[in-house]
Design a protein around this motif. Sequence first.
Motif, PDB file in Angstrom:
ATOM      1  N   ASP A  10      -4.928  -2.046   0.603  1.00  0.00           N
ATOM      2  CA  ASP A  10      -4.789  -0.724  -0.002  1.00  0.00           C
ATOM      3  C   ASP A  10      -5.290  -0.706  -1.438  1.00  0.00           C
ATOM      4  O   ASP A  10      -5.934   0.253  -1.865  1.00  0.00           O
ATOM      5  CB  ASP A  10      -3.338  -0.265   0.049  1.00  0.00           C
ATOM      6  CG  ASP A  10      -2.862  -0.006   1.477  1.00  0.00           C
ATOM      7  OD1 ASP A  10      -3.719   0.138   2.378  1.00  0.00           O
ATOM      8  OD2 ASP A  10      -1.638   0.041   1.687  1.00  0.00           O
ATOM      9  N   ARG A  11      -5.030  -1.765  -2.192  1.00  0.00           N
ATOM     10  CA  ARG A  11      -5.508  -1.827  -3.583  1.00  0.00           C
ATOM     11  C   ARG A  11      -7.032  -1.911  -3.643  1.00  0.00           C
ATOM     12  O   ARG A  11      -7.656  -1.304  -4.506  1.00  0.00           O
ATOM     13  CB  ARG A  11      -4.857  -2.996  -4.306  1.00  0.00           C
ATOM     14  CG  ARG A  11      -3.380  -2.720  -4.601  1.00  0.00           C
ATOM     15  CD  ARG A  11      -2.686  -3.823  -5.333  1.00  0.00           C
ATOM     16  NE  ARG A  11      -3.341  -4.144  -6.599  1.00  0.00           N
ATOM     17  CZ  ARG A  11      -3.165  -5.292  -7.239  1.00  0.00           C
ATOM     18  NH1 ARG A  11      -2.363  -6.219  -6.738  1.00  0.00           N
ATOM     19  NH2 ARG A  11      -3.767  -5.517  -8.381  1.00  0.00           N
ATOM     20  N   ASP A  40      -8.361   1.552  -2.773  1.00  0.00           N
ATOM     21  CA  ASP A  40      -8.173   2.441  -3.928  1.00  0.00           C
ATOM     22  C   ASP A  40      -9.231   2.181  -4.996  1.00  0.00           C
ATOM     23  O   ASP A  40      -9.747   3.109  -5.616  1.00  0.00           O
ATOM     24  CB  ASP A  40      -6.777   2.269  -4.530  1.00  0.00           C
ATOM     25  CG  ASP A  40      -5.689   2.852  -3.652  1.00  0.00           C
ATOM     26  OD1 ASP A  40      -6.005   3.659  -2.747  1.00  0.00           O
ATOM     27  OD2 ASP A  40      -4.509   2.500  -3.874  1.00  0.00           O
ATOM     28  N   SER A  58     -12.019   4.765  -6.345  1.00  0.00           N
ATOM     29  CA  SER A  58     -12.130   5.127  -7.764  1.00  0.00           C
ATOM     30  C   SER A  58     -13.557   4.950  -8.284  1.00  0.00           C
ATOM     31  O   SER A  58     -13.971   5.662  -9.186  1.00  0.00           O
ATOM     32  CB  SER A  58     -11.148   4.325  -8.608  1.00  0.00           C
ATOM     33  OG  SER A  58     -11.543   2.982  -8.710  1.00  0.00           O
ATOM     34  N   LYS A  99     -13.465   9.845  -4.325  1.00  0.00           N
ATOM     35  CA  LYS A  99     -12.202   9.971  -3.594  1.00  0.00           C
ATOM     36  C   LYS A  99     -12.385  10.026  -2.083  1.00  0.00           C
ATOM     37  O   LYS A  99     -11.632   9.434  -1.332  1.00  0.00           O
ATOM     38  CB  LYS A  99     -11.461  11.217  -4.083  1.00  0.00           C
ATOM     39  CG  LYS A  99     -10.082  11.354  -3.517  1.00  0.00           C
ATOM     40  CD  LYS A  99      -9.365  12.549  -4.098  1.00  0.00           C
ATOM     41  CE  LYS A  99      -7.987  12.675  -3.494  1.00  0.00           C
ATOM     42  NZ  LYS A  99      -7.270  13.823  -4.006  1.00  0.00           N
TER      43      LYS A  99
END
Length: 101
Positions: free
Chosen positions: A35-36, A39, A43, A47
């Motif tokens: 998930d990191r 993300d 970024s 999006k």
Amino acid sequence: MFGKLEEIEGIVIQEKPHPSMDDQGRGEERLAIRDRILDKIRSIAGKESIKRFTPIQSQGDHKTQDILFVVDDAEYLATLRYNNSMTEGRVEDLRKQAKKC
């Protein structure tokens, strides 16, 4: 555009191991590294850039996963590599997808 791709290629995430793991080394936050990384790609690329990702595959001494995303109207495939305990992850390979007719 090349700056974005170089930044995505350089993604490396490390966490400390979580103490609450089951007998197969899976903890409650097993997908936190994935998930990191997602993300971070969002970024950098935008999006709504991630179009598809495959399930995590075990390769014996590590795990891999493919992520399809778009940067400036071009599709790219990133191969993510995780250690078996899912405490470290990085973008191992990044390549442009050929257009299908």
